[in-house]
Scaffold this active site. Structure first.
Site, PDB file in Angstrom:
ATOM      1  CG  ASN A  11      48.996  15.889  35.536  1.00  0.00           C
ATOM      2  OD1 ASN A  11      48.958  14.896  36.260  1.00  0.00           O
ATOM      3  ND2 ASN A  11      48.305  16.998  35.784  1.00  0.00           N
ATOM      4  CG  HIS A  97      47.054  20.313  38.486  1.00  0.00           C
ATOM      5  ND1 HIS A  97      45.683  20.272  38.358  1.00  0.00           N
ATOM      6  CD2 HIS A  97      47.550  20.155  37.235  1.00  0.00           C
ATOM      7  CE1 HIS A  97      45.375  20.090  37.081  1.00  0.00           C
ATOM      8  NE2 HIS A  97      46.489  20.019  36.384  1.00  0.00           N
ATOM      9  CD  GLU A  99      42.740  18.308  37.423  1.00  0.00           C
ATOM     10  OE1 GLU A  99      43.471  17.352  37.729  1.00  0.00           O
ATOM     11  OE2 GLU A  99      42.506  18.627  36.241  1.00  0.00           O
ATOM     12  CD  GLU A 169      48.487  22.885  33.870  1.00  0.00           C
ATOM     13  OE1 GLU A 169      48.685  22.074  32.969  1.00  0.00           O
ATOM     14  OE2 GLU A 169      48.023  22.565  34.977  1.00  0.00           O
ATOM     15  N   GLY A 175      41.435  20.240  30.187  1.00  0.00           N
ATOM     16  CA  GLY A 175      40.517  19.136  29.941  1.00  0.00           C
ATOM     17  C   GLY A 175      39.247  19.544  29.203  1.00  0.00           C
ATOM     18  CB  SER A 215      43.025  21.720  25.700  1.00  0.00           C
ATOM     19  OG  SER A 215      41.979  21.368  26.582  1.00  0.00           O
TER      20      SER A 215
HETATM   21  P1  PGA Z   1      44.843  18.714  29.766  1.00  0.00           P
HETATM   22  O1  PGA Z   1      45.423  18.827  31.280  1.00  0.00           O
HETATM   23  O2  PGA Z   1      46.020  18.607  28.845  1.00  0.00           O
HETATM   24  O3  PGA Z   1      43.986  17.476  29.788  1.00  0.00           O
HETATM   25  O4  PGA Z   1      44.036  19.957  29.528  1.00  0.00           O
HETATM   26  C1  PGA Z   1      46.559  19.602  31.564  1.00  0.00           C
HETATM   27  C2  PGA Z   1      46.805  19.571  33.062  1.00  0.00           C
HETATM   28  O5  PGA Z   1      45.843  19.585  33.826  1.00  0.00           O
HETATM   29  O6  PGA Z   1      47.973  19.538  33.527  1.00  0.00           O
END
Ligand code: PGA
Length: 258
Positions: A11, A97, A99, A169, A175, A215
């Site tokens: 992603n 997602h 976000e 997630e 992140g 992460s």
């Molecule tokens: P990350 O993001 O691996 O940077 O934690 C995963 C995601 O948001 O799909």
């Protein structure tokens, strides 16, 4: 060992121009472009889909989008429909997602409409679910995940259920460098598979991929992928550089042959 073929999905979020994306794809294709024991899907921004799609031609790498709208066309400024994605040979689409949920206010009902629309267009939706830190601390993880799964998958026809992909997630791990321990993730993945079994029956549930995201990096991937119900990863930060992403694909290959 699970009979599900692992999926590693990158992603890219709002990163990489089309030119930068093609550079990354060239490195990935050279390293793992013909790997066939696992599936690899790249999800660049909309503006790079066409160029990345051309760059992966002839390889085993697949193409995904990061979002879509549920309507087929019309006055929805700034939005992209399933048929527009299909026209670019996109096969997967990330939906719901965290976000999209937290920054853009998208709710479970909207995610559900997108899941149904993606399946109707033969795209594979990657429905993201996961709890906030405050929800985990209040012991609400399972309740939150249950709500997101039940509302997000409402009305999915049983005949299409095998095209579903779920990504667990935990929002506090995205992140941040904090990862759920393999045992913590496995517990939620097993719970999700139980919910899928209640809706679609155990045989179908056993065939649905459940990815971990948050992460995931080369140094924690082996342990996560060794868990029975963790069928791959949705990778943010570590998908932006060839070396870390290739290492993650290799971890998934190892998990198949282990
Ligand atoms: P990350 O993001 O691996 O940077 O934690 C995963 C995601 O948001 O799909």
């Amino acid at each position: 060992m699970s009979k599900r073929t692992p999926l590693i999905a990158g992603n890219w979020k709002m990163n990489k121009t089309a030119t930068e994306g093609v550079e990354l794809v060239k490195a990935l294709a050279a390293a793992v472009g013909i790997e066939s024991s696992v599936n690899v899907v790249l999800c660049p921004p909309f503006t790079a889909l066409s160029a990345v799609g051309a760059a992966i031609e002839g390889t085993h790498l697949g193409l995904g989008a990061q979002n879509m709208h549920d309507k087929t066309s019309g006055a929805f400024t700034g939005e992209i429909s399933a048929s527009m994605l299909r026209d670019l040979h996109v096969t997967h689409v990330i939906i719901g997602h965290s976000e999209r949920r937290s920054i853009f206010g998208e709710d479970d009902a909207f995610a559900n409409r997108k899941v149904l629309a993606s399946l109707a267009s033969s795209l594979k939706p990657i429905l993201c679910v996961g709890e906030l830190l405050s929800e985990r601390e209040a012991n609400q993880t399972m309740e939150v995940v249950r709500r997101q799964i039940e509302l997000g998958l409402a009305g999915v026809p049983a005949a299409k259920a095998e095209s579903l992909i779920i990504a667990y997630e935990p929002v506090w791990a995205i992140g941040t460098g904090k990862t759920a321990t393999p045992a913590m993730a496995q517990e939620v993945h097993a719970f999700i598979r139980k919910l899928l079994a209640q809706q679609f029956g155990p045989e179908t549930a056993a065939r649905i991929l459940i990815l971990y995201g948050g992460s995931m990096k080369p140094d924690n991937a082996d342990a996560l992928l060794a868990e029975h119900d963790i069928d791959g990863g949705l990778i943010g930060g570590a998908s932006l550089e060839a070396k870390s992403f290739v290492d993650l694909v290799r971890s998934a290959v190892k998990s198949v042959t282990r």
